[in-house]
Design an enzyme around this catalytic site. Structure first.
Site, mmCIF file in Angstrom:
data_model
loop_
_atom_site.group_PDB
_atom_site.id
_atom_site.type_symbol
_atom_site.label_atom_id
_atom_site.label_comp_id
_atom_site.label_asym_id
_atom_site.label_seq_id
_atom_site.Cartn_x
_atom_site.Cartn_y
_atom_site.Cartn_z
ATOM 1 N N LYS A 181 52.341 62.583 3.361
ATOM 2 C CA LYS A 181 51.673 63.488 4.295
ATOM 3 C C LYS A 181 52.333 63.503 5.675
ATOM 4 O O LYS A 181 52.129 64.444 6.457
ATOM 5 C CB LYS A 181 50.193 63.120 4.402
ATOM 6 C CG LYS A 181 49.424 63.328 3.084
ATOM 7 C CD LYS A 181 47.961 62.932 3.207
ATOM 8 C CE LYS A 181 47.158 63.308 1.962
ATOM 9 N NZ LYS A 181 47.235 62.326 0.894
ATOM 10 N N SER A 198 50.438 58.634 -0.275
ATOM 11 C CA SER A 198 50.000 59.484 0.830
ATOM 12 C C SER A 198 50.883 59.399 2.076
ATOM 13 O O SER A 198 50.675 60.158 3.022
ATOM 14 C CB SER A 198 48.556 59.157 1.217
ATOM 15 O OG SER A 198 47.659 59.734 0.296
ATOM 16 N N SER A 250 43.530 61.782 5.632
ATOM 17 C CA SER A 250 44.384 61.760 4.447
ATOM 18 C C SER A 250 43.862 62.711 3.383
ATOM 19 O O SER A 250 43.944 62.443 2.177
ATOM 20 C CB SER A 250 44.512 60.337 3.872
ATOM 21 O OG SER A 250 45.645 60.238 3.042
ATOM 22 N N LYS A 281 50.909 56.050 8.915
ATOM 23 C CA LYS A 281 50.219 56.533 7.721
ATOM 24 C C LYS A 281 50.232 55.493 6.603
ATOM 25 O O LYS A 281 51.227 54.809 6.389
ATOM 26 C CB LYS A 281 50.895 57.818 7.232
ATOM 27 C CG LYS A 281 50.130 58.557 6.143
ATOM 28 C CD LYS A 281 48.884 59.219 6.712
ATOM 29 C CE LYS A 281 48.017 59.807 5.611
ATOM 30 N NZ LYS A 281 47.348 58.742 4.806
#
Length: 389
Positions: free
Chosen positions: A64, A61, A126, A227
């Protein structure tokens, strides 16, 4: 005519010490259980520590960050507005909503969130559904948007990036290096500070569904992003950034076995990033460089200086053994004018990429007249002067 050694070499290098770099001791060599790790000084962009830092890895993730950056760029260019409304497809719901069992914003088919709301869903929650909704509405399909992400990443110099989706869900060949993730964090912070602040929000609510920010570093003083990521194939990862006493450092870790290990190692590396690394500025006036030999000049050497300030960042224990070199592209032949760029000063610190800055002539050196050149040449033919390197 025999030329002196300095003129025969394609590159001439002279090693010497620079006061002010050395003087640190008693620090241990850094290691980490993460399979991939990077510590970056934000201001200089210097990679202070790397473990497989340039190796493409599965970002999960952390992808992202690029999804959001691509949308930020489109908003800045006027291709999108934060108030534009996008319709959520059944595909986005099935692949990224509650039915998927993955991280989600909680969207439903037919919902019409704004671009800004979807970005909050991407950054804080997320949400895979939010990523797919953005991708489909912008490019027609997630695959097409992923190609756009990759192209933009390469334009930004993130050459390790190859994105196959907007979510970071597993796909063979979907990769980016830890160093490029750190650079992406820097680009986001520098270019979009107004949106980067969203990465530090503790939670976000879409309708009646609230998701807390998963970044464990947000509880640490000065941390404000960025993140997390996790897949079975990648392990637990984190890109984190923090500011202390006006200095920002960014870390990237990946391949850890659990959320707890990610949190502990993220906190440890961030602490080390501030406590065990140092940043120094070398100025033209503070650095005494050795003179550079000149061929066929009225004087045999010319003083040189740095062209501008050079910031040196590194692990304190390694900076104590830093090596400085003047590297020339070839023989320096008169005439030389003050301000001419003659070569580079290269600082090498163990475990880091060399840092370099141009060096300039600090005086004029006129060319010898005909008789002077003849005498100089005869002198070297007879071995009457020493070669320099």
């Amino acid at each position: 005519m025999n030329l002196p050694q300095i003129a025969r070499n394609t590159v001439a290098a002279a090693a010497f010490a620079i006061a002010g770099i050395t003087g640190f001791a008693n620090a241990q060599i850094l290691d980490t259980p993460a399979t991939h790790a990077v510590i970056m000084d934000h201001e200089t962009g210097a990679i202070l520590f790397a473990k497989a830092g340039e190796e493409p890895m599965v970002p999960a993730s952390m992808t992202k960050m690029m999804t959001a950056y691509t949308v930020f760029e489109m908003v800045r260019r006027g291709e999108l507005s934060m108030s534009d409304k996008f319709t959520v497809s059944e595909n986005a719901w099935r692949k990224g909503g509650f039915p998927s069992g993955t991280s989600t914003m909680g969207l439903a088919p037919g919902d019409t969130p704004t671009v800004e709301e979807l970005l909050h869903g991407v950054i804080i929650m997320s949400g895979n559904d939010a990523c797919i909704a953005l991708a489909e509405n912008i490019s027609g399909s997630e695959e097409a948007f992923a190609r756009r992400m990759t192209n933009l990443a390469h334009e930004l110099g993130l050459n390790s990036a190859n994105f196959l989706n907007a979510t970071g869900l597993e796909a063979v060949g979907h990769v980016i290096s830890a160093e490029d993730l750190a650079k992406l964090a820097k680009l986001t912070i520098d270019n979009y500070p107004e949106y980067y602040s969203w990465y530090s929000l503790p939670s976000y609510t879409w309708r009646d569904f609230t998701q807390a920010n998963r970044n464990p570093l947000l509880e640490i003083s000065g941390a404000d992003g960025v993140k997390t990521g996790h897949l079975e194939v990648s392990g637990y990862g984190l890109t984190g950034s923090a500011v202390r006493d006006g200095i920002r450092r960014t870390i990237v870790i990946n391949g850890l076995p659990s959320m707890a290990a990610r949190a502990a190692e993220g906190e440890r590396l961030m602490r080390i990033a501030f406590n065990s690394f140092d940043l120094k500025t070398l100025t033209p006036d503070s650095v005494d460089l050795p003179d550079v030999p000149v061929w066929l000049g009225e004087t045999q050497k010319v003083p040189v200086k740095l062209s501008s300030d050079l910031q040196i960042a590194g692990y304190k224990a390694s900076m104590e053994k830093a090596k400085a070199e003047i590297v020339l592209p070839g023989p320096i032949e008169a005439p030389v004018s003050k301000g001419d760029e003659l070569g580079k000063l290269i600082i090498t610190i163990a475990g880091q990429k060399p840092m370099e800055a141009p060096i300039l002539a600090d005086a004029d050196v006129a060319k010898l007249g005909f008789f002077g050149r003849a005498i100089e040449g005869l002198s070297h033919m007879l071995g009457g002067s020493e070669s320099q390197s």
